[in-house]
Design a protein around this motif. Structure first.
Motif: not given
Ligand SMILES: [Zn+2]
Length: 81
Positions: A66, A70, A45, A47-48
């Protein structure tokens, strides 16, 4: 001649039983690797950083996420720049 046929039948049954016992005994542990193969490659992912199966990932251009949340959050935070 009858004895030869009898011996051949016994040997045949013995070989079949042995093959069945071997295949059933070692077949079970092979399940987890097949699951991984079915899900395909894993992506990260943007983002995270969580790793998710390729088929469950969300896409926004060249970036992969994910979840839909996000993808939206990352798009919002990049608009602020
Ligand atoms: Zn994420």
């Amino acid at each position: 001649m009858r004895i030869l046929l009898l011996v051949a039948a016994i040997v045949g049954v013995f070989l079949i039983v042995r093959t069945l016992l071997r295949s059933s005994g070692k077949g079970a542990p092979a399940v987890p690797p097949e699951r991984v193969k079915q899900q395909g490659p894993v992506v990260r992912c943007a983002h995270c950083g969580v790793h998710v199966p390729h088929l469950e990932a969300y896409r926004a251009g060249e970036r992969v996420y994910c979840s839909r949340e996000h993808a939206l959050e990352d798009a919002r935070s990049r608009d602020d720049d």
